[in-house]
Design an enzyme around this catalytic site. Structure first.
Site, short mmCIF file in Angstrom:
data_model
loop_
_atom_site.label_atom_id
_atom_site.label_comp_id
_atom_site.label_asym_id
_atom_site.label_seq_id
_atom_site.Cartn_x
_atom_site.Cartn_y
_atom_site.Cartn_z
NE ARG A 119 -2.54 0.49 3.43
CZ ARG A 119 -2.00 0.76 4.48
NH1 ARG A 119 -1.37 1.94 4.63
NH2 ARG A 119 -1.73 0.07 5.47
CE1 TYR B 289 -17.43 11.44 -15.77
CE2 TYR B 289 -16.30 11.71 -13.77
CZ TYR B 289 -16.99 10.99 -14.57
OH TYR B 289 -17.21 9.53 -14.13
CG ASP C 147 -10.00 15.67 -15.86
OD1 ASP C 147 -9.44 14.97 -16.55
OD2 ASP C 147 -11.03 15.10 -15.18
CE LYS D 44 -13.01 7.60 -18.22
NZ LYS D 44 -14.06 6.74 -18.11
#
Ligand SMILES: Cc1ncc(COP(=O)(O)O)c(C=O)c1O
Length: 375
Positions: free
Chosen positions: A47, A99, A173, A198
């Site tokens: 982690r 978005y 973004d 994406k």
């Protein structure tokens, strides 16, 4: 070195144990300590850090021209980590057509924080300046925007934030543009985020997000805490898949941009189409800025049909080659009626269809749209 070369080499190292050219996937959650308690190879627990995540982060920082990058379990995990870095009562200025997930995080996840948010037309610099408040800490920019493909002037927004004072930071973004087409940090934006789900992953097979910073700052450091202490981490396999996708990113994105330009020009001439939203078209209101700040115009476009929701839904239903699915940036071309994906409260026009242009031949894509629009 050019970005095509860096996309293949950044973050990659020949495996010292085996000579493997393609990196192994390190599934081990834990790493051996030395006799005096140190971690000789820099890894302790997955982690906190992992060789696959480190490789991906090195590559992302390099491609974006940033100081450092953090990889997250999704694009929205980045949004959550960044907003969580603000104090309760801080103010965010965000695009009114951002978005839709951004609004859901700010208004839903942080409802009880809370952070103040104003949604403005981020392409209108006067509106942005007028919306600044004494407690504004972050200007959120998304360009091109999802799903209206509006273009914000990154250099001008960075200047505006700097003039407002060092407490106002900017984040872009850049999911639609990728670091191949647009370089926000080079024009003074502080942070860049991507949904790596994406174009960066590029094959519709891995969810992920990235945050890249131009300089050391508290928002990046708090996001690091959300990642390593809070646990918003991608798995080693997710990191491996994303890095594997990046090798072909520049070539994919350029082919998708060329295909999208062809499709946009076809749609623009089609009698069933009211308007095409694609920044590569000279008629697009953001074309001039896009031509300055992007090296090509990307693989995303949307258009509005003449008619209402039924006409749009009908055209989507008739598509044969385009797959009816949300998301974007993969090899398959996707089509969606965006307002119904966003659900109640969506501000997206009901006659709008969003396309993610893939890597098929543009003639085939145009033929499919032609028959779908014929009705
Ligand atoms: C522009 C943009 N930003 C962020 C996200 C969120 O990314 P993810 O789905 O990886 O959480 C998306 C997802 O569609 C997006 O289009």
């Amino acid at each position: 070195m050019k970005i095509e070369t860096r996309a293949v080499h950044a973050g990659r190292h020949i495996d010292p144990a085996t000579g493997a050219v393609t990196p192994p996937i390190h599934l081990s959650t834990t790493f051996e300590r030395g006799p005096t308690g140190e971690y000789p190879l820099g890894y302790s627990y997955s982690r906190e850090n992992n060789p696959n995540r480190r490789a991906l982060e090195e590559c992302l920082a390099d491609l974006e021209g940033g100081k450092e990058a953090l990889a997250f379990s999704s694009g929205l995990a980045v949004v959550t980590a960044v907003v969580q870095g603000l104090q309760p009562g801080d103010h965010i200025l965000a695009p009114d057509d951002a978005y839709y997930g951004l609004r859901r995080v700010v208004g839903g996840v942080f409802e009880r924080w809370p952070v103040e948010a104003s949604y403005v037309d981020i392409t209108d610099l006067d509106a942005v300046a007028a919306a600044l408040r004494p407690n504004t800490r972050l200007i959120w920019v998304e360009t091109p925007s999802n799903p209206l493909l509006r273009i914000a002037d990154l250099a001008a927004l960075a200047r505006l934030a700097r003039a407002a004072g060092p407490h106002v930071m900017t984040i872009c973004d850049g999911t639609f543009a990728t670091p191949v087409l647009q370089r926000p940090l080079e024009v003074g934006i502080d942070l860049v985020t991507h949904s790596t789900t994406k174009y960066i992953g590029g094959h519709s097979d891995v969810i992920g997000g990235a945050l890249i910073t131009r300089h050391p700052n508290y928002l990046f450091e708090r996001a690091r805490l959300a990642q390593t202490y809070g646990g918003a981490v991608p798995s080693p396999f997710d990191c491996w898949l994303t890095l594997r996708g990046i090798g072909t990113l520049p070539y994919r994105v350029h082919a998708q941009s060329e295909n999208a330009m062809r499709v946009a020009r076809f749609l623009q001439r089609h009698p069933a189409v009211e308007v095409v939203h694609y920044p590569g078209l000279e008629e697009h209101p953001g074309h001039r800025i896009a031509a300055r700040q992007m090296s090509a115009f990307g693989g995303m476009l949307s258009f509005q049909v003449r008619g209402g929701v039924e006409t749009a839904m009908g055209a989507v239903a008739r598509c044969r080659l385009f797959t009816r699915a949300t998301s974007l940036g993969g090899a398959h071309s996707l089509v969606e009626h965006r307002a119904s994906v966003e659900g109640p409260g969506s501000k997206t026009p009901q006659n709008l269809i969003r396309l993610s242009i893939g890597l098929e031949h543009p003639d085939d894509l145009i033929e499919d749209l032609n028959q779908a629009l014929a009705g």
